[in-house]
Write an enzyme that holds these catalytic residues in place. Structure first.
Site, PDB file in Angstrom:
ATOM      1  N   ASN A  12       2.776  79.922  17.453  1.00 28.83           N
ATOM      2  CA  ASN A  12       1.560  79.217  17.054  1.00 28.83           C
ATOM      3  C   ASN A  12       1.811  77.711  17.200  1.00 28.83           C
ATOM      4  OD1 ASN A  12      -0.279  77.747  15.380  1.00 28.83           O
ATOM      5  ND2 ASN A  12      -0.862  79.661  14.391  1.00 28.83           N
ATOM      6  N   HIS A  15       0.301  73.208  14.921  1.00 25.39           N
ATOM      7  CA  HIS A  15       0.788  72.024  14.209  1.00 25.39           C
ATOM      8  C   HIS A  15       1.263  70.918  15.143  1.00 25.39           C
ATOM      9  CE1 HIS A  15      -0.264  73.667  10.506  1.00 25.39           C
ATOM     10  NE2 HIS A  15       0.639  74.623  10.499  1.00 25.39           N
ATOM     11  N   HIS A  55      -5.527  78.180  16.950  1.00 24.86           N
ATOM     12  CA  HIS A  55      -6.671  78.401  16.060  1.00 24.86           C
ATOM     13  C   HIS A  55      -7.577  77.184  16.167  1.00 24.86           C
ATOM     14  CE1 HIS A  55      -7.947  79.267  11.571  1.00 24.86           C
ATOM     15  NE2 HIS A  55      -8.967  79.298  12.404  1.00 24.86           N
ATOM     16  N   ARG A  57     -10.351  75.658  14.482  1.00 24.17           N
ATOM     17  CA  ARG A  57     -11.042  75.817  13.201  1.00 24.17           C
ATOM     18  C   ARG A  57     -12.423  75.189  13.265  1.00 24.17           C
ATOM     19  NH1 ARG A  57      -7.357  76.960   8.770  1.00 24.17           N
ATOM     20  NH2 ARG A  57      -9.188  76.543   7.499  1.00 24.17           N
ATOM     21  N   ARG A  61      -9.626  70.624  12.639  1.00 24.17           N
ATOM     22  CA  ARG A  61      -8.609  69.757  12.034  1.00 24.17           C
ATOM     23  C   ARG A  61      -7.350  69.626  12.884  1.00 24.17           C
ATOM     24  NH1 ARG A  61      -6.890  73.345   6.810  1.00 24.17           N
ATOM     25  NH2 ARG A  61      -9.135  73.211   6.521  1.00 24.17           N
ATOM     26  N   GLU A  82      -6.948  82.594  17.340  1.00 25.83           N
ATOM     27  CA  GLU A  82      -7.330  82.812  15.935  1.00 25.83           C
ATOM     28  C   GLU A  82      -8.691  82.200  15.713  1.00 25.83           C
ATOM     29  OE1 GLU A  82      -4.631  81.377  13.026  1.00 25.83           O
ATOM     30  OE2 GLU A  82      -2.987  82.533  13.846  1.00 25.83           O
ATOM     31  N   THR A 113      -7.984  87.397  -2.679  1.00 24.07           N
ATOM     32  CA  THR A 113      -7.221  86.609  -3.659  1.00 24.07           C
ATOM     33  C   THR A 113      -5.911  86.119  -3.070  1.00 24.07           C
ATOM     34  OG1 THR A 113      -6.484  88.734  -4.492  1.00 24.07           O
ATOM     35  CG2 THR A 113      -8.155  87.597  -5.779  1.00 24.07           C
ATOM     36  N   GLU A 163      -2.783  92.001  11.566  1.00 26.00           N
ATOM     37  CA  GLU A 163      -1.651  91.101  11.360  1.00 26.00           C
ATOM     38  C   GLU A 163      -1.448  91.015   9.857  1.00 26.00           C
ATOM     39  OE1 GLU A 163      -1.494  87.345  13.463  1.00 26.00           O
ATOM     40  OE2 GLU A 163      -0.413  86.433  11.787  1.00 26.00           O
ATOM     41  N   HIS A 202       2.685  84.351   8.997  1.00 21.98           N
ATOM     42  CA  HIS A 202       2.421  83.297   8.015  1.00 21.98           C
ATOM     43  C   HIS A 202       3.643  83.083   7.118  1.00 21.98           C
ATOM     44  CE1 HIS A 202      -0.355  80.366   6.353  1.00 21.98           C
ATOM     45  NE2 HIS A 202       0.399  80.483   5.279  1.00 21.98           N
TER      46      HIS A 202
HETATM   47  N1  PXP Z   1      -0.832  84.074  11.484  1.00 27.79           N
HETATM   48  C1  PXP Z   1      -2.020  83.566  11.110  1.00 27.79           C
HETATM   49  C2  PXP Z   1      -3.192  84.478  11.083  1.00 27.79           C
HETATM   50  C3  PXP Z   1      -2.161  82.206  10.794  1.00 27.79           C
HETATM   51  O1  PXP Z   1      -3.347  81.731  10.425  1.00 27.79           O
HETATM   52  C4  PXP Z   1      -1.029  81.375  10.895  1.00 27.79           C
HETATM   53  C5  PXP Z   1      -1.152  79.922  10.649  1.00 27.79           C
HETATM   54  O2  PXP Z   1      -1.398  79.657   9.341  1.00 27.79           O
HETATM   55  C6  PXP Z   1       0.189  81.942  11.267  1.00 27.79           C
HETATM   56  C7  PXP Z   1       0.271  83.299  11.546  1.00 27.79           C
HETATM   57  C8  PXP Z   1       1.424  81.128  11.384  1.00 27.79           C
HETATM   58  O3  PXP Z   1       1.843  80.724  10.122  1.00 27.79           O
HETATM   59  P1  PXP Z   1       3.022  79.698   9.987  1.00 27.79           P
HETATM   60  O4  PXP Z   1       2.562  78.411  10.588  1.00 27.79           O
HETATM   61  O5  PXP Z   1       3.263  79.627   8.518  1.00 27.79           O
HETATM   62  O6  PXP Z   1       4.209  80.259  10.740  1.00 27.79           O
END
Ligand code: PXP
Length: 252
Positions: A12, A15, A55, A57, A61, A82, A113, A163, A202
């Site tokens: 991913n 960032h 992703h 959004r 952002r 995403e 939650t 996922e 995540h």
């Molecule tokens: N999977 C999903 C669905 C996400 O939204 C994200 C990003 O928040 C990730 C995986 C990757 O998470 P991380 O950046 O904490 O590795």
């Protein structure tokens, strides 16, 4: 003959765009608007990434629409898009034509939650979006808590994959670590038994990965923050290669 597939890594790169936006959100046309998610995607490819995830959004952002289309057209890796369950994002997905789409919650109404998609309460709109994407040849995943009720609902939505949200596990401390891991294991077994491809993501990092590798039936991990963070020290290609090496012992 028993064939074991290796565990796939989806990187991913959101960032990378987060950092760029911190400085250049209003000036993306500048030639030095950096860091560049496209370059990060190429470097992740060189490091052995099996797919890229991004992703776009609703609030833009981090990733911008143009980032998604450039990554799609220029990097020869499967793309996992995403997306929130919105008409705007469905239209982008249908134009982008990613290999996979992962439906994730963005609005408070859609969030359980613990943070996964609220498939139970959102089943009808989710089912419609799943079908529209699948009709366009896109395989669809739902980002769900390791909760059997949401996995049952995911089956009803006719999604191809789930996922599993590993965030509660990643944030757990003390005895809660084992109980969260047990929930992931139970959910993975149930998802697999129901015929869903099971991915996870995540909050997975180089250290907690060894526990994630005890979860059965996983096809792919989606990892962003820890790889992008490590990339600041060793570069994206090496950061991805290290993660792939740590994942190699997985036996399903
Ligand atoms: N999977 C999903 C669905 C996400 O939204 C994200 C990003 O928040 C990730 C995986 C990757 O998470 P991380 O950046 O904490 O590795």
């Amino acid at each position: 003959m028993h064939l074991t597939m290796s565990l796939l890594l989806g990187v991913n790169i959101d960032h990378v765009a987060t950092l760029r936006q911190a400085r250049y959100a209003g000036a993306l046309d500048l030639p030095h608007a950096e860091p560049n998610p496209l370059e990060a995607g190429h470097d992740a490819h060189a490091g052995g990434a099996d797919s890229l995830t991004l992703h776009v959004r609703g609030d833009r952002r981090h990733m911008q629409d143009a980032d998604a289309f450039r990554v799609r057209s220029e990097i020869p890796l499967p793309l996992n898009f995403e997306m929130g369950v919105t008409e705007e994002m469905v239209r982008i997905a249908l134009a982008l034509k990613p290999d996979f789409a992962c439906l994730v919650p963005e609005s408070r109404m859609e969030i359980t939650t613990e943070g996964g998609l609220d498939v139970l309460n959102g089943l009808d709109p989710i089912r419609i979006v799943v079908a529209r994407l699948q009709d366009a040849g896109i395989k669809v995943s739902l980002f769900v808590d390791p909760d059997l009720r949401h996995i049952d609902a995911a089956v009803k939505s006719r999604a191809d994959m789930i996922e599993l949200h590993t965030g509660a596990f990643a944030n757990a401390q003390g005895d809660a670590v084992e109980s969260e891991l047990a929930r992931l294991i139970t959910a993975a077994i149930a998802g697999h038994a129901a015929g869903l491809q099971v991915n996870a993501g995540h909050g997975i990092h180089y250290t907690n990965l060894s526990q994630i590798l005890t979860v059965p039936h996983l096809t792919e991990l989606n990892i962003g923050h820890s790889i992008v963070s490590r990339a600041i020290r060793v570069g994206m290609t090496a950061a991805v290669r290290e993660m792939k090496d740590f994942m190699a012992p997985y036996s399903g």
